[in-house]
Design a protein around this motif. Sequence first.
Motif, PDB file in Angstrom:
ATOM      1  N   CYS A   1      35.859 -16.394  51.095  1.00 29.81           N
ATOM      2  CA  CYS A   1      36.785 -15.332  51.467  1.00 29.81           C
ATOM      3  C   CYS A   1      37.009 -15.342  52.974  1.00 29.81           C
ATOM      4  N   HIS A   2      37.942 -14.545  53.432  1.00 26.44           N
ATOM      5  CA  HIS A   2      38.258 -14.468  54.856  1.00 26.44           C
ATOM      6  C   HIS A   2      37.062 -13.913  55.629  1.00 26.44           C
ATOM      7  N   PRO A   3      36.864 -14.344  56.882  1.00 27.57           N
ATOM      8  CA  PRO A   3      35.709 -13.870  57.652  1.00 27.57           C
ATOM      9  C   PRO A   3      35.655 -12.357  57.845  1.00 27.57           C
ATOM     10  N   VAL A   4      36.752 -11.669  57.660  1.00 26.83           N
ATOM     11  CA  VAL A   4      36.728 -10.216  57.838  1.00 26.83           C
ATOM     12  C   VAL A   4      35.816  -9.544  56.809  1.00 26.83           C
ATOM     13  N   VAL A   5      35.692 -10.142  55.609  1.00 25.93           N
ATOM     14  CA  VAL A   5      34.851  -9.545  54.572  1.00 25.93           C
ATOM     15  C   VAL A   5      33.371  -9.580  54.969  1.00 25.93           C
ATOM     16  N   PRO A   6      32.793 -10.750  55.320  1.00 27.22           N
ATOM     17  CA  PRO A   6      31.396 -10.727  55.773  1.00 27.22           C
ATOM     18  C   PRO A   6      31.204  -9.945  57.064  1.00 27.22           C
ATOM     19  N   ALA A   7      32.224  -9.906  57.927  1.00 28.40           N
ATOM     20  CA  ALA A   7      32.094  -9.138  59.167  1.00 28.40           C
ATOM     21  C   ALA A   7      31.931  -7.652  58.862  1.00 28.40           C
ATOM     22  N   VAL A   8      32.715  -7.143  57.916  1.00 23.73           N
ATOM     23  CA  VAL A   8      32.578  -5.742  57.513  1.00 23.73           C
ATOM     24  C   VAL A   8      31.217  -5.504  56.882  1.00 23.73           C
ATOM     25  N   TYR A   9      30.788  -6.440  56.048  1.00 24.54           N
ATOM     26  CA  TYR A   9      29.501  -6.265  55.365  1.00 24.54           C
ATOM     27  C   TYR A   9      28.347  -6.221  56.357  1.00 24.54           C
TER      28      TYR A   9
ATOM     29  N   ASP B   1      33.381 -21.434  63.897  1.00 25.29           N
ATOM     30  CA  ASP B   1      34.794 -21.522  63.537  1.00 25.29           C
ATOM     31  C   ASP B   1      35.288 -20.232  62.893  1.00 25.29           C
ATOM     32  N   ARG B   2      34.451 -19.613  62.074  1.00 26.77           N
ATOM     33  CA  ARG B   2      34.866 -18.385  61.401  1.00 26.77           C
ATOM     34  C   ARG B   2      34.917 -17.210  62.382  1.00 26.77           C
TER      35      ARG B   2
ATOM     36  N   LEU C   1      38.121 -15.021  63.118  1.00 22.91           N
ATOM     37  CA  LEU C   1      38.086 -13.576  62.961  1.00 22.91           C
ATOM     38  C   LEU C   1      38.709 -12.858  64.143  1.00 22.91           C
ATOM     39  N   SER C   2      38.429 -13.323  65.333  1.00 19.26           N
ATOM     40  CA  SER C   2      38.918 -12.623  66.521  1.00 19.26           C
ATOM     41  C   SER C   2      40.343 -12.984  66.886  1.00 19.26           C
TER      42      SER C   2
ATOM     43  N   VAL D   1      41.643  -8.425  51.621  1.00 18.74           N
ATOM     44  CA  VAL D   1      41.770  -7.038  52.074  1.00 18.74           C
ATOM     45  C   VAL D   1      41.103  -6.091  51.083  1.00 18.74           C
ATOM     46  N   ALA D   2      41.325  -6.331  49.788  1.00 15.56           N
ATOM     47  CA  ALA D   2      40.697  -5.491  48.764  1.00 15.56           C
ATOM     48  C   ALA D   2      39.179  -5.621  48.803  1.00 15.56           C
ATOM     49  N   ALA D   3      38.675  -6.855  48.973  1.00 19.02           N
ATOM     50  CA  ALA D   3      37.228  -7.059  49.034  1.00 19.02           C
ATOM     51  C   ALA D   3      36.626  -6.386  50.268  1.00 19.02           C
TER      52      ALA D   3
END
Length: 296
Positions: free
Chosen positions: A15-23, A129-130, A134-135, A227-229
């Motif tokens: 998934c997109h790096p935003v998902v693990p970043a939020v987690y 890289d991720r 992300l940024s 986005v949903a995740a």
Amino acid sequence: MEAGGGRGALAFETCHPVVPAVYFAGVIGIGIFVLQPVFAALSVAGALCFAVCCAGWRGALAQLRWQLPMIALVCLANPLFSQSGVTFLCTLGPVTVRLEALAYGLCMGASLVSMLQWVANAARVLTEDRLLELSGTRLPVVTTMVSMAIQLVPQLRRRFGVVESARGACTSAKAPRKGGRVHASTVLMAWAMEDSLERADSMRARGWELGGSRSRYRLEALRTGDVAAAAAVGLLALAAALAAGVAQAEWSFYPTMPALRPWWGYVPFVLLALLPTALTLVLRLKEGRLGSVENR
């Protein structure tokens, strides 16, 4: 690791790096600001489970070899600074050891170890890289510094081993053992400073930060499912944070600790802490490589 096989799948890799970043922002934030025994224990358990998935049993145990003494040190040192509490245990010279002070130190040490484990796990999922992906182009300098730090720390550790091996192979260096680590650190620092000059020249030659904004190729696209995740993970982290805030408000170490009882409010954080481990096991089960772990 299975013989001849590569590393098994990990949670959040597809998934997109935003998902693990939020987690990781959620689980690390709760672990830092909530000092309550149940939440500290759950955070340690979740971090260790995912560390086994990331680095294998040997890698996780290798980290615990120096982290468990840290817990013991914080636990035993806290009674030296805090004489609060009502449950008397013993007297060691001028120090009165009380159960509440030991429990507070144990909880602090567990929280520290869990944070170290979560940060190490995050570094395995959010690679350089991720992080750059992300940024985007908003924080290029900060992102480059963070990605370089993540890359250079293991490089310095490997080079320290190279320097030590070279000193051990040199017969003239075997006699004076005093100051050996200092000498190796000096060599390592000189090596790192030389590399820093080469990196700076290389970045300058490639036009780093010259002119206006520069276009770049995006390796991962932010899809609707990502986005949903991210929203689902964020809601779970919010629910866990609200429950943790309630538990933190009702808990106190001093002057006496209340009794711990089963409570439904622990469930959101249990789900949050075990989420990456469960996702990793599901992915490896689909691959038919449930026993595949990475041993480093």
